[in-house]
Design an enzyme around this catalytic site. Structure first.
Site, PDB file in Angstrom:
ATOM      1  CG  HIS A 172      22.305 -57.939 -10.482  1.00 56.89           C
ATOM      2  ND1 HIS A 172      23.391 -58.683 -10.928  1.00 56.89           N
ATOM      3  CD2 HIS A 172      21.719 -57.433 -11.605  1.00 56.89           C
ATOM      4  CE1 HIS A 172      23.449 -58.631 -12.249  1.00 56.89           C
ATOM      5  NE2 HIS A 172      22.443 -57.882 -12.683  1.00 56.89           N
ATOM      6  CB  SER A 227      24.372 -56.760 -15.331  1.00 55.56           C
ATOM      7  OG  SER A 227      23.343 -57.711 -15.456  1.00 55.56           O
ATOM      8  CD  GLU A 286      26.875 -59.958 -10.818  1.00 55.78           C
ATOM      9  OE1 GLU A 286      25.788 -59.986 -10.203  1.00 55.78           O
ATOM     10  OE2 GLU A 286      26.944 -59.679 -12.026  1.00 55.78           O
TER      11      GLU A 286
END
Length: 306
Positions: free
Chosen positions: A277, A110, A208
Protein backbone atom coordinates in the site's frame (compact mmCIF):
# COMPACT_ATOMS: atom_id res chain seq x y z
CA UNK A 1 2.00 -27.25 -12.45
CA UNK A 2 2.73 -23.59 -13.10
CA UNK A 3 0.71 -21.79 -15.80
CA UNK A 4 1.69 -18.40 -17.16
CA UNK A 5 -1.12 -16.47 -18.84
CA UNK A 6 -0.81 -15.09 -22.36
CA UNK A 7 0.52 -11.53 -22.66
CA UNK A 8 -1.66 -8.63 -23.68
CA UNK A 9 -1.65 -6.99 -27.10
CA UNK A 10 -2.71 -3.50 -28.12
CA UNK A 11 -6.45 -3.51 -28.73
CA UNK A 12 -7.19 -6.32 -26.25
CA UNK A 13 -10.16 -6.17 -23.92
CA UNK A 14 -9.65 -6.31 -20.17
CA UNK A 15 -12.33 -6.83 -17.55
CA UNK A 16 -12.82 -5.07 -14.22
CA UNK A 17 -14.70 -6.75 -11.37
CA UNK A 18 -15.04 -6.05 -7.64
CA UNK A 19 -14.79 -9.24 -5.56
CA UNK A 20 -14.34 -7.35 -2.28
CA UNK A 21 -15.46 -3.85 -1.27
CA UNK A 22 -17.84 -1.51 -3.13
CA UNK A 23 -16.38 0.94 -5.63
CA UNK A 24 -16.32 4.68 -6.22
CA UNK A 25 -17.62 5.22 -9.75
CA UNK A 26 -15.77 8.49 -10.32
CA UNK A 27 -12.45 6.95 -9.42
CA UNK A 28 -13.19 3.97 -11.66
CA UNK A 29 -13.84 6.32 -14.57
CA UNK A 30 -10.42 7.95 -14.07
CA UNK A 31 -8.69 4.58 -14.07
CA UNK A 32 -10.42 3.50 -17.28
CA UNK A 33 -8.64 6.37 -19.06
CA UNK A 34 -5.31 4.94 -17.86
CA UNK A 35 -6.04 1.59 -19.50
CA UNK A 36 -7.33 3.21 -22.66
CA UNK A 37 -4.09 5.18 -22.99
CA UNK A 38 -2.32 1.80 -22.98
CA UNK A 39 -4.39 0.81 -26.02
CA UNK A 40 -6.79 -1.46 -24.13
CA UNK A 41 -10.57 -1.70 -24.16
CA UNK A 42 -12.28 -1.96 -20.78
CA UNK A 43 -15.30 -4.16 -20.05
CA UNK A 44 -16.97 -3.49 -16.70
CA UNK A 45 -18.49 -6.27 -14.63
CA UNK A 46 -22.28 -6.38 -14.57
CA UNK A 47 -22.37 -6.09 -10.77
CA UNK A 48 -19.89 -3.24 -10.34
CA UNK A 49 -22.61 -0.86 -9.16
CA UNK A 50 -23.94 -3.29 -6.57
CA UNK A 51 -23.46 -2.86 -2.83
CA UNK A 52 -24.27 -5.16 0.04
CA UNK A 53 -23.08 -3.43 3.19
CA UNK A 54 -19.28 -3.36 3.07
CA UNK A 55 -19.29 -5.68 0.03
CA UNK A 56 -19.62 -4.97 -3.71
CA UNK A 57 -22.81 -7.02 -3.93
CA UNK A 58 -23.75 -10.38 -2.49
CA UNK A 59 -21.36 -13.31 -2.63
CA UNK A 60 -23.42 -14.76 -5.46
CA UNK A 61 -23.26 -11.54 -7.49
CA UNK A 62 -19.51 -11.13 -7.03
CA UNK A 63 -18.77 -14.75 -7.95
CA UNK A 64 -21.05 -14.61 -10.99
CA UNK A 65 -19.32 -11.44 -12.21
CA UNK A 66 -15.90 -13.04 -11.81
CA UNK A 67 -16.94 -16.29 -13.50
CA UNK A 68 -18.43 -14.35 -16.43
CA UNK A 69 -15.11 -12.55 -16.98
CA UNK A 70 -13.15 -15.81 -16.74
CA UNK A 71 -15.41 -17.55 -19.26
CA UNK A 72 -15.51 -14.64 -21.73
CA UNK A 73 -12.86 -15.51 -24.34
CA UNK A 74 -12.75 -11.90 -25.55
CA UNK A 75 -11.46 -10.78 -22.12
CA UNK A 76 -7.68 -11.24 -21.91
CA UNK A 77 -7.09 -9.96 -18.37
CA UNK A 78 -9.09 -9.38 -15.20
CA UNK A 79 -8.32 -6.43 -12.95
CA UNK A 80 -9.78 -6.37 -9.48
CA UNK A 81 -11.16 -2.90 -8.80
CA UNK A 82 -10.16 -2.59 -5.16
CA UNK A 83 -9.54 -4.50 -1.96
CA UNK A 84 -11.31 -3.88 1.31
CA UNK A 85 -12.90 -7.10 2.51
CA UNK A 86 -14.74 -10.04 1.04
CA UNK A 87 -12.63 -12.28 -1.19
CA UNK A 88 -12.25 -14.97 1.47
CA UNK A 89 -16.05 -15.31 1.50
CA UNK A 90 -16.09 -16.47 -2.11
CA UNK A 91 -12.93 -18.63 -2.25
CA UNK A 92 -14.88 -21.88 -1.85
CA UNK A 93 -17.50 -20.77 -4.39
CA UNK A 94 -15.05 -20.22 -7.27
CA UNK A 95 -14.97 -22.67 -10.18
CA UNK A 96 -11.23 -23.37 -10.32
CA UNK A 97 -11.67 -25.77 -13.22
CA UNK A 98 -13.09 -22.84 -15.22
CA UNK A 99 -9.90 -20.89 -14.47
CA UNK A 100 -7.77 -23.84 -15.57
CA UNK A 101 -9.69 -23.94 -18.86
CA UNK A 102 -9.41 -20.16 -19.37
CA UNK A 103 -6.15 -19.02 -17.78
CA UNK A 104 -5.69 -15.27 -18.10
CA UNK A 105 -3.98 -12.35 -16.40
CA UNK A 106 -5.43 -11.51 -12.97
CA UNK A 107 -4.21 -8.41 -11.15
CA UNK A 108 -4.74 -6.90 -7.70
CA UNK A 109 -3.46 -6.99 -4.10
CA UNK A 110 -4.47 -6.37 -0.48
CA UNK A 111 -7.69 -8.36 0.15
CA UNK A 112 -7.10 -9.97 -3.27
CA UNK A 113 -4.24 -11.88 -1.56
CA UNK A 114 -6.79 -14.56 -0.65
CA UNK A 115 -7.67 -15.05 -4.32
CA UNK A 116 -4.00 -15.00 -5.37
CA UNK A 117 -3.35 -17.80 -2.90
CA UNK A 118 -6.39 -19.94 -3.61
CA UNK A 119 -6.14 -19.59 -7.40
CA UNK A 120 -2.42 -20.35 -7.51
CA UNK A 121 -2.65 -23.34 -5.21
CA UNK A 122 -5.74 -24.78 -6.90
CA UNK A 123 -4.72 -24.15 -10.53
CA UNK A 124 -1.01 -23.25 -10.76
CA UNK A 125 -1.84 -19.94 -12.49
CA UNK A 126 0.62 -17.08 -12.06
CA UNK A 127 -1.27 -13.94 -10.91
CA UNK A 128 -0.12 -10.37 -10.40
CA UNK A 129 0.28 -8.38 -7.17
CA UNK A 130 -0.10 -4.76 -8.21
CA UNK A 131 -1.98 -1.46 -7.88
CA UNK A 132 -5.71 -1.54 -8.55
CA UNK A 133 -8.01 0.74 -10.57
CA UNK A 134 -10.17 2.33 -7.88
CA UNK A 135 -7.82 2.31 -4.89
CA UNK A 136 -4.54 3.20 -6.61
CA UNK A 137 -4.57 4.11 -10.31
CA UNK A 138 -7.14 6.85 -9.67
CA UNK A 139 -5.05 8.28 -6.80
CA UNK A 140 -3.36 11.65 -7.28
CA UNK A 141 -0.09 10.12 -6.01
CA UNK A 142 -0.06 7.30 -8.59
CA UNK A 143 3.46 7.58 -10.01
CA UNK A 144 5.27 6.81 -13.24
CA UNK A 145 7.22 3.77 -12.00
CA UNK A 146 4.01 2.12 -10.79
CA UNK A 147 2.43 2.90 -14.17
CA UNK A 148 5.43 1.60 -16.14
CA UNK A 149 5.31 -1.77 -14.40
CA UNK A 150 2.04 -2.58 -16.17
CA UNK A 151 4.21 -3.06 -19.27
CA UNK A 152 5.23 -6.49 -17.91
CA UNK A 153 1.83 -7.66 -19.12
CA UNK A 154 2.60 -6.96 -22.80
CA UNK A 155 5.72 -9.13 -23.17
CA UNK A 156 7.73 -11.58 -21.06
CA UNK A 157 9.83 -9.27 -18.90
CA UNK A 158 12.23 -10.22 -16.12
CA UNK A 159 11.90 -7.80 -13.20
CA UNK A 160 14.91 -6.52 -11.25
CA UNK A 161 14.27 -4.79 -7.93
CA UNK A 162 17.37 -2.88 -6.76
CA UNK A 163 18.12 -0.05 -4.36
CA UNK A 164 17.42 2.34 -7.21
CA UNK A 165 13.77 1.79 -6.23
CA UNK A 166 14.20 2.03 -2.45
CA UNK A 167 16.81 1.42 0.29
CA UNK A 168 16.85 -2.24 1.35
CA UNK A 169 17.74 -3.59 4.78
CA UNK A 170 19.35 -6.99 5.22
CA UNK A 171 17.92 -8.75 8.28
CA UNK A 172 19.45 -12.17 7.54
CA UNK A 173 22.15 -12.44 4.86
CA UNK A 174 22.06 -15.07 2.15
CA UNK A 175 20.86 -16.07 -1.29
CA UNK A 176 17.67 -17.98 -2.03
CA UNK A 177 15.40 -18.81 -4.90
CA UNK A 178 11.96 -20.26 -5.32
CA UNK A 179 8.40 -19.49 -6.26
CA UNK A 180 7.31 -16.02 -5.13
CA UNK A 181 4.19 -16.24 -2.94
CA UNK A 182 2.39 -14.20 -0.31
CA UNK A 183 0.96 -10.72 -0.18
CA UNK A 184 -1.05 -9.04 2.55
CA UNK A 185 -0.04 -10.44 5.94
CA UNK A 186 -3.47 -10.35 7.58
CA UNK A 187 -4.98 -12.19 4.60
CA UNK A 188 -2.23 -14.81 4.68
CA UNK A 189 -3.07 -15.40 8.34
CA UNK A 190 -6.75 -15.84 7.47
CA UNK A 191 -5.89 -18.74 5.14
CA UNK A 192 -4.40 -20.81 7.96
CA UNK A 193 -6.46 -23.85 8.86
CA UNK A 194 -8.47 -23.68 5.63
CA UNK A 195 -8.33 -25.57 2.35
CA UNK A 196 -6.43 -22.55 0.95
CA UNK A 197 -3.72 -22.36 3.62
CA UNK A 198 -0.65 -20.58 2.28
CA UNK A 199 2.13 -22.99 1.28
CA UNK A 200 5.54 -21.45 2.01
CA UNK A 201 7.72 -24.56 1.74
CA UNK A 202 10.83 -23.70 -0.31
CA UNK A 203 9.08 -20.49 -1.43
CA UNK A 204 10.06 -16.82 -1.25
CA UNK A 205 7.43 -15.35 1.06
CA UNK A 206 6.37 -11.74 0.45
CA UNK A 207 4.45 -9.92 3.16
CA UNK A 208 3.03 -6.40 3.41
CA UNK A 209 0.18 -4.70 5.24
CA UNK A 210 -1.48 -1.41 6.13
CA UNK A 211 -2.93 0.08 9.29
CA UNK A 212 -1.61 -2.65 11.58
CA UNK A 213 0.08 -1.49 14.79
CA UNK A 214 3.29 -3.28 15.87
CA UNK A 215 1.47 -5.50 18.38
CA UNK A 216 -0.86 -6.69 15.61
CA UNK A 217 2.05 -7.46 13.27
CA UNK A 218 3.69 -9.23 16.23
CA UNK A 219 0.59 -11.39 16.69
CA UNK A 220 0.40 -12.30 13.01
CA UNK A 221 4.09 -13.12 12.68
CA UNK A 222 3.81 -15.26 15.80
CA UNK A 223 0.94 -17.18 14.23
CA UNK A 224 2.99 -17.74 11.06
CA UNK A 225 5.88 -18.89 13.26
CA UNK A 226 3.76 -21.33 15.26
CA UNK A 227 2.27 -22.69 12.03
CA UNK A 228 5.80 -23.40 10.75
CA UNK A 229 5.41 -21.05 7.78
CA UNK A 230 8.49 -18.94 8.53
CA UNK A 231 10.82 -21.90 9.05
CA UNK A 232 9.60 -23.56 5.84
CA UNK A 233 10.24 -20.55 3.62
CA UNK A 234 13.33 -20.34 1.41
CA UNK A 235 13.47 -16.59 1.97
CA UNK A 236 11.44 -13.68 3.32
CA UNK A 237 10.68 -10.42 1.47
CA UNK A 238 9.33 -7.68 3.72
CA UNK A 239 7.27 -5.20 1.73
CA UNK A 240 5.69 -1.94 2.81
CA UNK A 241 3.89 -1.68 6.15
CA UNK A 242 2.01 1.61 5.83
CA UNK A 243 0.36 3.42 8.75
CA UNK A 244 1.90 1.02 11.25
CA UNK A 245 2.44 3.50 14.08
CA UNK A 246 1.76 2.25 17.63
CA UNK A 247 -1.76 3.00 18.81
CA UNK A 248 -0.87 2.35 22.41
CA UNK A 249 2.14 3.05 24.60
CA UNK A 250 4.52 1.61 25.52
CA UNK A 251 5.15 -0.25 22.28
CA UNK A 252 7.81 -2.12 20.41
CA UNK A 253 8.79 -0.55 17.12
CA UNK A 254 7.92 -2.37 13.92
CA UNK A 255 11.64 -2.90 13.35
CA UNK A 256 11.95 -4.61 16.75
CA UNK A 257 9.03 -6.88 15.91
CA UNK A 258 10.60 -7.89 12.59
CA UNK A 259 13.90 -8.50 14.34
CA UNK A 260 12.28 -10.69 17.01
CA UNK A 261 10.62 -12.99 14.46
CA UNK A 262 12.89 -12.86 11.43
CA UNK A 263 16.48 -12.19 12.53
CA UNK A 264 17.09 -15.75 13.76
CA UNK A 265 15.70 -17.55 10.72
CA UNK A 266 18.02 -19.76 8.71
CA UNK A 267 16.86 -18.22 5.40
CA UNK A 268 17.74 -14.82 3.92
CA UNK A 269 15.46 -11.95 4.91
CA UNK A 270 15.44 -8.46 3.40
CA UNK A 271 13.14 -5.52 4.14
CA UNK A 272 12.30 -2.18 2.58
CA UNK A 273 10.61 -3.29 -0.63
CA UNK A 274 8.06 -0.82 -2.02
CA UNK A 275 5.53 -3.56 -2.57
CA UNK A 276 2.16 -2.98 -0.96
CA UNK A 277 0.00 0.00 0.00
CA UNK A 278 2.54 2.55 -1.19
CA UNK A 279 3.86 4.58 -4.09
CA UNK A 280 5.78 3.58 -5.96
CA UNK A 281 4.13 0.17 -5.91
CA UNK A 282 6.44 -2.37 -7.53
CA UNK A 283 4.10 -4.95 -9.04
CA UNK A 284 5.25 -8.58 -9.24
CA UNK A 285 3.93 -11.89 -10.60
CA UNK A 286 3.06 -14.27 -7.76
CA UNK A 287 3.83 -17.88 -8.58
CA UNK A 288 6.77 -16.92 -10.80
CA UNK A 289 10.32 -18.08 -10.00
CA UNK A 290 12.38 -15.45 -8.17
CA UNK A 291 15.88 -15.01 -6.73
CA UNK A 292 16.63 -13.01 -3.58
CA UNK A 293 20.21 -11.84 -3.02
CA UNK A 294 21.14 -9.87 0.08
CA UNK A 295 24.75 -9.41 -1.04
CA UNK A 296 23.65 -7.73 -4.27
CA UNK A 297 20.54 -6.33 -2.55
CA UNK A 298 18.31 -7.46 -5.40
CA UNK A 299 15.12 -9.36 -6.08
CA UNK A 300 14.90 -10.83 -9.58
CA UNK A 301 11.56 -12.21 -10.77
CA UNK A 302 11.01 -14.21 -13.95
CA UNK A 303 8.28 -13.11 -16.38
CA UNK A 304 4.68 -13.67 -15.35
CA UNK A 305 3.31 -13.91 -18.90
CA UNK A 306 4.19 -15.91 -21.97
Amino acid sequence: MRMRPQCLKMGDTIGVVAPAGPIDGERLTRSILFFERMGLHVLLGAALDEQYGYLAGTDEQRVADFHAMVADTSVKAIFFARGGYGTARIADKIDYELIRKHPKIMWGYSDITYLHTSIRQQTGLVTFHGPMPVSDIADKDFDQLSANLFQQLFYPKTLHYTEEVSPLEVIVPGEAEGQLVGGNLSLLISTLGTAYEIDTKNKLLLMEDIGEAPYRVDSMLNQLRLAGKLDEAAGIIVGDFADAEPNKEPSLSLEQVFNDYLANLSCPVMAGFKIGHCFPHFSVPLGAHAVLSTSAKTLTVEPGVQ
